[in-house]
Design a protein around this motif. Sequence first.
Motif, PDB file in Angstrom:
ATOM      1  N   ASP A   1       0.853  -1.197   0.000  1.00  0.00           N
ATOM      2  CA  ASP A   1       0.000   0.000   0.000  1.00  0.00           C
ATOM      3  C   ASP A   1       0.884   1.240   0.000  1.00  0.00           C
ATOM      4  OD1 ASP A   1      -1.941   1.851   0.263  1.00  0.00           O
ATOM      5  OD2 ASP A   1      -2.486   1.371   2.337  1.00  0.00           O
ATOM      6  N   SER A   2       0.815   2.044  -1.051  1.00  0.00           N
ATOM      7  CA  SER A   2       1.670   3.227  -1.142  1.00  0.00           C
ATOM      8  C   SER A   2       0.834   4.495  -1.225  1.00  0.00           C
ATOM      9  CB  SER A   2       2.589   3.122  -2.354  1.00  0.00           C
ATOM     10  OG  SER A   2       1.804   3.031  -3.533  1.00  0.00           O
ATOM     11  N   GLU A   3      -0.187   4.556  -0.399  1.00  0.00           N
ATOM     12  CA  GLU A   3      -1.056   5.727  -0.413  1.00  0.00           C
ATOM     13  C   GLU A   3      -1.296   6.226   1.004  1.00  0.00           C
ATOM     14  OE1 GLU A   3      -5.467   5.861  -1.611  1.00  0.00           O
ATOM     15  OE2 GLU A   3      -4.413   6.284  -3.495  1.00  0.00           O
ATOM     16  N   GLY A   4      -1.362   7.536   1.141  1.00  0.00           N
ATOM     17  CA  GLY A   4      -1.711   8.142   2.421  1.00  0.00           C
ATOM     18  C   GLY A   4      -2.929   9.029   2.251  1.00  0.00           C
ATOM     19  N   THR A   5      -3.546   9.395   3.341  1.00  0.00           N
ATOM     20  CA  THR A   5      -4.686  10.320   3.291  1.00  0.00           C
ATOM     21  C   THR A   5      -4.557  11.354   4.400  1.00  0.00           C
ATOM     22  OG1 THR A   5      -6.103   9.031   4.775  1.00  0.00           O
ATOM     23  CG2 THR A   5      -6.244   8.523   2.424  1.00  0.00           C
TER      24      THR A   5
ATOM     25  N   ALA B   1     -21.225  27.009  10.546  1.00  0.00           N
ATOM     26  CA  ALA B   1     -22.648  27.284  10.807  1.00  0.00           C
ATOM     27  C   ALA B   1     -23.295  26.109  11.552  1.00  0.00           C
ATOM     28  CB  ALA B   1     -23.383  27.576   9.501  1.00  0.00           C
ATOM     29  N   ASP B   2     -22.599  25.638  12.596  1.00  0.00           N
ATOM     30  CA  ASP B   2     -23.094  24.559  13.463  1.00  0.00           C
ATOM     31  C   ASP B   2     -23.244  23.223  12.749  1.00  0.00           C
ATOM     32  OD1 ASP B   2     -23.199  26.162  15.731  1.00  0.00           O
ATOM     33  OD2 ASP B   2     -25.202  26.903  15.216  1.00  0.00           O
ATOM     34  N   GLN B   3     -22.610  23.077  11.587  1.00  0.00           N
ATOM     35  CA  GLN B   3     -22.617  21.780  10.912  1.00  0.00           C
ATOM     36  C   GLN B   3     -21.186  21.271  10.782  1.00  0.00           C
ATOM     37  OE1 GLN B   3     -24.898  21.172   7.380  1.00  0.00           O
ATOM     38  NE2 GLN B   3     -26.423  22.735   7.907  1.00  0.00           N
ATOM     39  N   GLU B   4     -20.987  19.968  10.921  1.00  0.00           N
ATOM     40  CA  GLU B   4     -19.656  19.388  10.772  1.00  0.00           C
ATOM     41  C   GLU B   4     -19.411  19.066   9.309  1.00  0.00           C
ATOM     42  OE1 GLU B   4     -17.626  15.430  12.400  1.00  0.00           O
ATOM     43  OE2 GLU B   4     -17.915  16.947  13.965  1.00  0.00           O
ATOM     44  N   VAL B   5     -18.237  19.477   8.802  1.00  0.00           N
ATOM     45  CA  VAL B   5     -17.868  19.263   7.400  1.00  0.00           C
ATOM     46  C   VAL B   5     -16.550  18.497   7.366  1.00  0.00           C
ATOM     47  CG1 VAL B   5     -17.469  20.360   5.155  1.00  0.00           C
ATOM     48  CG2 VAL B   5     -18.979  21.457   6.824  1.00  0.00           C
ATOM     49  N   THR B   6     -16.418  17.593   6.427  1.00  0.00           N
ATOM     50  CA  THR B   6     -15.208  16.781   6.295  1.00  0.00           C
ATOM     51  C   THR B   6     -14.703  16.825   4.859  1.00  0.00           C
ATOM     52  OG1 THR B   6     -15.959  15.275   8.029  1.00  0.00           O
ATOM     53  CG2 THR B   6     -14.227  14.470   6.580  1.00  0.00           C
ATOM     54  N   ASN B   7     -13.406  17.093   4.678  1.00  0.00           N
ATOM     55  CA  ASN B   7     -12.751  17.019   3.358  1.00  0.00           C
ATOM     56  C   ASN B   7     -11.579  16.053   3.466  1.00  0.00           C
ATOM     57  OD1 ASN B   7     -13.195  20.559   2.867  1.00  0.00           O
ATOM     58  ND2 ASN B   7     -14.447  18.923   2.057  1.00  0.00           N
ATOM     59  N   THR B   8     -11.496  15.066   2.561  1.00  0.00           N
ATOM     60  CA  THR B   8     -10.411  14.082   2.580  1.00  0.00           C
ATOM     61  C   THR B   8      -9.653  14.109   1.258  1.00  0.00           C
ATOM     62  OG1 THR B   8     -11.631  12.632   4.085  1.00  0.00           O
ATOM     63  CG2 THR B   8      -9.835  11.635   2.841  1.00  0.00           C
ATOM     64  N   LEU B   9      -8.318  14.041   1.354  1.00  0.00           N
ATOM     65  CA  LEU B   9      -7.459  13.995   0.168  1.00  0.00           C
ATOM     66  C   LEU B   9      -6.556  12.775   0.272  1.00  0.00           C
ATOM     67  CD1 LEU B   9      -6.163  15.230  -2.411  1.00  0.00           C
ATOM     68  CD2 LEU B   9      -4.651  16.526  -0.899  1.00  0.00           C
ATOM     69  N   SER B  10      -6.588  11.938  -0.768  1.00  0.00           N
ATOM     70  CA  SER B  10      -5.674  10.793  -0.850  1.00  0.00           C
ATOM     71  C   SER B  10      -4.496  11.178  -1.745  1.00  0.00           C
ATOM     72  CB  SER B  10      -6.394   9.571  -1.443  1.00  0.00           C
ATOM     73  OG  SER B  10      -7.487   9.205  -0.630  1.00  0.00           O
ATOM     74  N   TYR B  11      -3.308  10.641  -1.431  1.00  0.00           N
ATOM     75  CA  TYR B  11      -2.134  10.992  -2.231  1.00  0.00           C
ATOM     76  C   TYR B  11      -1.171   9.806  -2.296  1.00  0.00           C
ATOM     77  CZ  TYR B  11      -0.077  11.724   2.407  1.00  0.00           C
ATOM     78  OH  TYR B  11       0.355  11.556   3.697  1.00  0.00           O
ATOM     79  N   SER B  12      -0.419   9.753  -3.377  1.00  0.00           N
ATOM     80  CA  SER B  12       0.568   8.697  -3.569  1.00  0.00           C
ATOM     81  C   SER B  12       1.820   9.014  -2.756  1.00  0.00           C
ATOM     82  CB  SER B  12       0.938   8.586  -5.052  1.00  0.00           C
ATOM     83  OG  SER B  12       2.070   7.756  -5.212  1.00  0.00           O
ATOM     84  N   LEU B  13       2.404   7.982  -2.139  1.00  0.00           N
ATOM     85  CA  LEU B  13       3.613   8.175  -1.341  1.00  0.00           C
ATOM     86  C   LEU B  13       4.880   8.104  -2.190  1.00  0.00           C
ATOM     87  CD1 LEU B  13       2.621   6.055   1.786  1.00  0.00           C
ATOM     88  CD2 LEU B  13       2.818   8.534   1.664  1.00  0.00           C
ATOM     89  N   LYS B  14       4.704   7.855  -3.497  1.00  0.00           N
ATOM     90  CA  LYS B  14       5.864   7.787  -4.376  1.00  0.00           C
ATOM     91  C   LYS B  14       6.418   9.196  -4.606  1.00  0.00           C
ATOM     92  CE  LYS B  14       7.347   6.282  -8.971  1.00  0.00           C
ATOM     93  NZ  LYS B  14       6.917   5.776 -10.303  1.00  0.00           N
TER      94      LYS B  14
END
Length: 807
Positions: free
Chosen positions: A509-513, A521-534
């Motif tokens: 597995d050569s990927e990180g996140t 405004a009282d709401q929870e928001v999530t942003n995820t980015l995956s990237y290659s470890l090479k």
Amino acid sequence: MVNCGLLTDKNEPVHLKSVVVDLKVKGHVATVSSTLQYVNEEERPLEALFVFPMPAEAALCHFSAKIADKEVMAKVQEKEKAREEYDDAIASGDQAFLLEESDESEDVFRLSVGSLPPAQSAAVTFIYVTELSVQADHALRFCLPAVLNPRYTPPGTGGGIVSEITSSPAGVPYSLSLTAHVSSPNPITKVESKCPLEPLMFLNADHTNAKVSLSAGHMFDRDVELFLYYQNAHQPTAIVEAGEPTAQPGTLMRDPVVMLSLYPEFPSALMSSVTSCGEFVFIMDRSGSMGCPMHNGSGAQMRIASARDTLLLLLKSLPLGCYFNIYGFGSHYESFFPKSVEYTQETMDQAVKRVKEMEADMGGTEILQPLKHIYSQQCIPNQPRQVFMFTDGEVWNTKEVLSLVRNNAESHRCFSFGIGEGASTALITGMAQEGCGHAQFITGTDRMQPKVMQSLRYALQPAVVDISEEWTVPVGMSATRLSPPINALFQGQRALIYAQLKGESQSSDSEGTVTVKYRLADQEVTNTLSYSLKPAENTGLSIHRLAARSLIRSLEREEQNEGAEKEALKARVVELSVQAGVSSSHTAFIAVHKGSGEAVKGPLLRRRVPTGGMPFMGALTPLSGLGAMRSCTPPAMRLAHQGRLQKGVMGPVSMLALGAAVGVVPQMGGASLMVQRGGHKRMRVNLEEDSVEDRVKAVKDPLLQLISLQKASGCWEMDGALAEVFGKTEEEVIKQTPVQVEKGVWATILALIWLHGFKMDAQVEWQFVAMKAVTWIRNQKVVSLSESVRVGNDLLGCQVKEEDLGL
């Protein structure tokens, strides 16, 4: 009049021969190499000093000097050791160079050149890496500063640099060449500049590599800006850079480093809501330098005049129900109201009247006292404080100002604006970073209003809070964050994060996140980015150096806190700086060229420039000799810098004349110069004809005239002034009023139609004005709205649809 700089026996300045700048851009990162060629035409050895600006976020990572045909490379050392080695070299008759960061501001460096023999030539090369800032139109901006603005120093503080008004009829006496090689993961669509460029050359079929050069003959009288446009500029990216194999195991330079470029996308439903509350505090620089033109071109507006127009626009754009106040500062400060007042028609009228009377007549530039006063005032419940700071950045105590903003970050957000070329990047970007806000620079022919309104849009958005990150890497590895924690996020704005990757992956597995979480405004928001470890190819160590610089700055800020383990933090900063080979406040670059070994007999020749009874404190210098002294007021007037950036050292000192083209104080009709000290007027150029012209232009600008007529509630009243904006008489407009429609409603509908029909290109400037108008009309419950829009279109010659108006 007294010439300045490195002077010959005939009192003539010695000029820099040439400047060569090589720029390599990879995605969001630029590596800048500058080489300056100069010669000592004196008959004796020289020790000289040159002071130059650099972007605050840059990492200075290389310095070398070539004397005749022998090159010496500088090494990074603890600052006091470097200074001792420099002094010892000079005393022994060796040639030496010392490059160090100013004690007052991290975006100012000084270069000491020691014992350069007569008729000897030298080429100085320095290299730095920097992050490119993102503009409102998604371009990446690179700026090569031509000048460092005067940094005002109050009397009795013992700091700063002495400046002189001097004369020389010469133009820029050297050549400047600049070539940029640009590569990007996404195709390059175009490269633009306000300076003439050679045609863009694409180096491959997919347009991910390109080359562009500055046209020959550029007179370096202004900043050189490049704007780079990529496809899919807002796409999040990650670059992993391999470490240096020869570095010590376990260190930052040995391990891979990742740089993440995040563009948070907020839910559209949350972004459509604009807050109608807040305490808006506008702080306007009214020092003498605000009487300078915005740029050197023809028809340039004075900085203070542009600031007046902008404040008017801001006042008209505020929402009903908020609170506001306006401060002006120079050597002292004053506020429009004793404390922030509720935004009403009455308070808005009072403020508009005083804004129109504002002049650049308050002396020097002292930001600290008005900020202390604002922070001492109790916050208004349920009215989040938003501070808007406008300044040309000519401040001597930058680090002290940033420390104050940081210590009060919990009570406000700070939006900062650098006005004119040469504004301190350390001050402007630093205030926004420490105050969880956003920074803007207004240079060249930029209009101030669109940039300020973009920041107001950010200020009216719900604040992002509780920001956190989670890193995931394969088993056997770990990620250590090197950047300071993210304290502010805005829609469409980039956030850069650096992390050190330790260990080895025990799987294929050569990927990180990385996952960024926050509340909006009282709401929870999530942003995820995956990237290659090479690791990416051919990145050099630029990302490592920027990461080291980011960590060093965090440690330096921590060092300023009370109770901090100062010695331990300083030792860590020195260790990182030496390992990575990048500048810091505790280290310096030192290069020594062993010469004949003959000790210097008697003092080195120093060019001392008399202050001549002109006690104007500050510094105005080109970037390492990279530019002519910029005019500030009449184009013929120039300010030239002499002096050291050491605290406690004042008075005339030697300076390397790397091409200081300086001008004269003109004796023109209507022009007068007043230069005094401290709490009095520092520098005021009274150009009565220009001021009158500026004001006539401002009055005749139909957009500003329309906005100035709007009421605090959002409506307009029908009168002759409004009809004049429409190009009609008051009788013509009233005669067309639809049946059962009140005059105020009719006037407001016409104003909206006019804005959409004739000023769509400036929509960012009037969007909040229009929103208030739409809200007001809706509350009037107009019966024949569609008919009113139809008649209004006929009257004004437009074809604006009712739905386009937001009605």
